[in-house]
Design a protein around this motif. Sequence first.
Motif, PDB file in Angstrom:
ATOM      1  N   LYS A 105      29.470  38.326  38.004  1.00 42.79           N
ATOM      2  CA  LYS A 105      30.222  38.227  39.220  1.00 42.79           C
ATOM      3  C   LYS A 105      31.226  39.201  39.598  1.00 42.79           C
ATOM      4  O   LYS A 105      31.558  39.884  40.531  1.00 42.79           O
ATOM      5  CB  LYS A 105      31.106  36.955  39.777  1.00 42.79           C
ATOM      6  CG  LYS A 105      31.878  36.299  38.725  1.00 42.79           C
ATOM      7  CD  LYS A 105      31.186  35.257  38.048  1.00 42.79           C
ATOM      8  CE  LYS A 105      32.061  34.853  36.485  1.00 42.79           C
ATOM      9  NZ  LYS A 105      31.716  33.775  35.711  1.00 42.79           N
ATOM     10  N   ALA A 109      31.466  42.094  42.262  1.00 41.65           N
ATOM     11  CA  ALA A 109      32.657  41.989  43.488  1.00 41.65           C
ATOM     12  C   ALA A 109      33.350  43.240  43.222  1.00 41.65           C
ATOM     13  O   ALA A 109      33.930  43.616  44.333  1.00 41.65           O
ATOM     14  CB  ALA A 109      33.484  40.633  42.936  1.00 41.65           C
ATOM     15  N   ILE A 110      33.502  44.164  42.219  1.00 35.43           N
ATOM     16  CA  ILE A 110      34.245  45.080  42.103  1.00 35.43           C
ATOM     17  C   ILE A 110      33.378  46.405  42.470  1.00 35.43           C
ATOM     18  O   ILE A 110      34.007  47.427  43.012  1.00 35.43           O
ATOM     19  CB  ILE A 110      34.888  45.138  40.864  1.00 35.43           C
ATOM     20  CG1 ILE A 110      35.850  44.148  40.574  1.00 35.43           C
ATOM     21  CG2 ILE A 110      35.660  46.704  40.571  1.00 35.43           C
ATOM     22  CD1 ILE A 110      36.578  43.765  39.281  1.00 35.43           C
ATOM     23  N   ALA A 203      37.736  34.349  43.241  1.00 35.84           N
ATOM     24  CA  ALA A 203      37.902  35.459  44.323  1.00 35.84           C
ATOM     25  C   ALA A 203      36.693  36.346  44.136  1.00 35.84           C
ATOM     26  O   ALA A 203      35.956  36.933  45.114  1.00 35.84           O
ATOM     27  CB  ALA A 203      39.232  36.124  44.188  1.00 35.84           C
ATOM     28  N   HIS A 204      36.327  36.524  42.917  1.00 35.71           N
ATOM     29  CA  HIS A 204      35.037  37.302  42.789  1.00 35.71           C
ATOM     30  C   HIS A 204      33.737  36.780  43.405  1.00 35.71           C
ATOM     31  O   HIS A 204      33.016  37.600  44.242  1.00 35.71           O
ATOM     32  CB  HIS A 204      34.418  37.363  41.212  1.00 35.71           C
ATOM     33  CG  HIS A 204      35.705  38.255  40.254  1.00 35.71           C
ATOM     34  ND1 HIS A 204      35.939  38.036  38.893  1.00 35.71           N
ATOM     35  CD2 HIS A 204      36.377  39.437  40.628  1.00 35.71           C
ATOM     36  CE1 HIS A 204      36.861  38.888  38.526  1.00 35.71           C
ATOM     37  NE2 HIS A 204      37.059  39.957  39.769  1.00 35.71           N
ATOM     38  N   THR A 207      34.127  36.883  47.376  1.00 32.81           N
ATOM     39  CA  THR A 207      33.776  38.215  47.651  1.00 32.81           C
ATOM     40  C   THR A 207      32.258  38.337  48.083  1.00 32.81           C
ATOM     41  O   THR A 207      32.003  38.993  49.056  1.00 32.81           O
ATOM     42  CB  THR A 207      34.410  39.165  46.818  1.00 32.81           C
ATOM     43  OG1 THR A 207      35.716  39.161  46.509  1.00 32.81           O
ATOM     44  CG2 THR A 207      34.116  40.665  47.314  1.00 32.81           C
ATOM     45  N   PHE A 220      36.469  43.069  46.863  1.00 34.22           N
ATOM     46  CA  PHE A 220      37.247  42.222  46.124  1.00 34.22           C
ATOM     47  C   PHE A 220      38.747  42.686  46.314  1.00 34.22           C
ATOM     48  O   PHE A 220      39.678  41.749  46.149  1.00 34.22           O
ATOM     49  CB  PHE A 220      36.772  42.189  44.677  1.00 34.22           C
ATOM     50  CG  PHE A 220      37.912  41.563  43.695  1.00 34.22           C
ATOM     51  CD1 PHE A 220      37.968  40.226  43.890  1.00 34.22           C
ATOM     52  CD2 PHE A 220      38.453  42.104  42.804  1.00 34.22           C
ATOM     53  CE1 PHE A 220      38.785  39.486  43.011  1.00 34.22           C
ATOM     54  CE2 PHE A 220      39.501  41.815  41.884  1.00 34.22           C
ATOM     55  CZ  PHE A 220      39.531  40.310  42.223  1.00 34.22           C
ATOM     56  N   ALA A 223      40.818  40.776  48.802  1.00 31.33           N
ATOM     57  CA  ALA A 223      40.842  39.239  48.841  1.00 31.33           C
ATOM     58  C   ALA A 223      42.304  38.967  48.436  1.00 31.33           C
ATOM     59  O   ALA A 223      42.790  39.203  47.589  1.00 31.33           O
ATOM     60  CB  ALA A 223      39.802  38.667  47.546  1.00 31.33           C
ATOM     61  N   THR A 225      44.333  36.317  46.554  1.00 30.73           N
ATOM     62  CA  THR A 225      44.210  35.488  45.481  1.00 30.73           C
ATOM     63  C   THR A 225      45.390  34.570  45.055  1.00 30.73           C
ATOM     64  O   THR A 225      46.647  35.348  44.475  1.00 30.73           O
ATOM     65  CB  THR A 225      43.605  36.255  44.208  1.00 30.73           C
ATOM     66  OG1 THR A 225      42.597  36.928  44.748  1.00 30.73           O
ATOM     67  CG2 THR A 225      43.339  35.304  43.160  1.00 30.73           C
TER      68      THR A 225
END
Length: 436
Positions: A105, A109-110, A203-204, A207, A220, A223, A225
Amino acid sequence: MKPIRVGLLGLGVVGGGTIEVLRRNREEIARRAGREIVITHATAKNLQKPRGFSLAGISLVADANDLVTHPEIDIVCELVGGDTVTKDLVLKAIANGKHVVTANKALLAIHGTEIFAAAQQHHVMVAFEAAVAGGVPIIKVLREGLSANKIEWIAGIINGTSNFILSEMRSRGAGFESILKEAQTLGYAEADPTFDIEGIDAAHKLTLLSAIAFGTPVQFNKAYTEGISKLTDKDIKYAEQLGYRIKLLGITRWTSAGIELRVHPTLIPEKRLIANVEGVMNAVLVKGDAVGATLYSGRGAGSEATASAVIADLVDVTRMLTSDPEHRVPHLAFQPDQLRDTPILPIEKVETAYYLRLSAFDKPGVMADVTRILADSHISIDAMLQKEAEEGEDIVDVIILTHRCVEEGANAAIKRIESLATMAAKVIRIRLEELN
Ligand code: HSE
């Protein structure tokens, strides 16, 4: 037909589960996929390490670079984690025409935008069901099952470790630190527990869910967090007295101004099904305009539960190998040229309700001052609870539940409340969602 040949990057808990389940259900899986799926090669950081599963029939490759470029491999299955070395390996696999199945993830996400673009350019699939909520097939639900809907919002318990900690804090009245240690002993927490308890892992995952739900690039870095490490058992208890449970929720919501993308502790009514998802279990609530609210729940981590999602992706890729690359299900559900740059809203612009805990000196006029500040800020009060002062103490806890308002308004009101001479400490603020 020739079997599909898989090269496995990583022989950890999920790698082991994938080998075991593929071996155990080999025939059943082949009947579904239309071809046999066989792990032919594997690599890991330490190939000498004794493992609790058999590697019979698998050729071990010392250098991961040789695996991702191996001419006899059709799908590279990445079960290592991290977003540096694995990024290079995944991009190399794609450049070499390999389809990729990953549980990573953080990586997507990144770096998802770059990875999906590379995959599109090389006509390969990057499948990632196992990256979100372990064995719960939520990616497929959003990408395919709910594709008739305009998704309104998603709220998910998508980190099992923090859900375990919150569940135990509530049921045993125990403190955060001792339960975290227990979670680590039980092997639930990520290698770096910060990712679990500070909401980063959630959050990952959120996203990825948000991008698939709304047809936007993965972002990401936008987001919001906030984790659970500062939550006290006191607030969990007060919330319970008011009919709420506190969960670490990942929430993404479409609004006309932009998309909310936020992970934070949240009060939710205890009568909601999702409020009763306890321990390491995960659950995702999706609200679609046509279908209404739907709930998906199950094991969000663990060897065979995550392997279940990994293998479902292997089956999907195997089936899709027989279809025209231009007509495969797109990585992010929407056609790549149809992604929108709908803004992700900063947390100050998000609309939510609040639980506020005030520590006030027990003097006349305190409540009048507080309610005036809230009224001036157009924040409406939903419920209020004033606890009696402990014997010999002159400080009382006052709990206020508000109706929904925009976060920047709540921030300004909280600042004014904290500046009152009658306040003994900073206001504790936890967001609240009715999820109805
Ligand atoms: N550490 C994660 C969790 C599991 O606690 O949910 C894998 O995503």
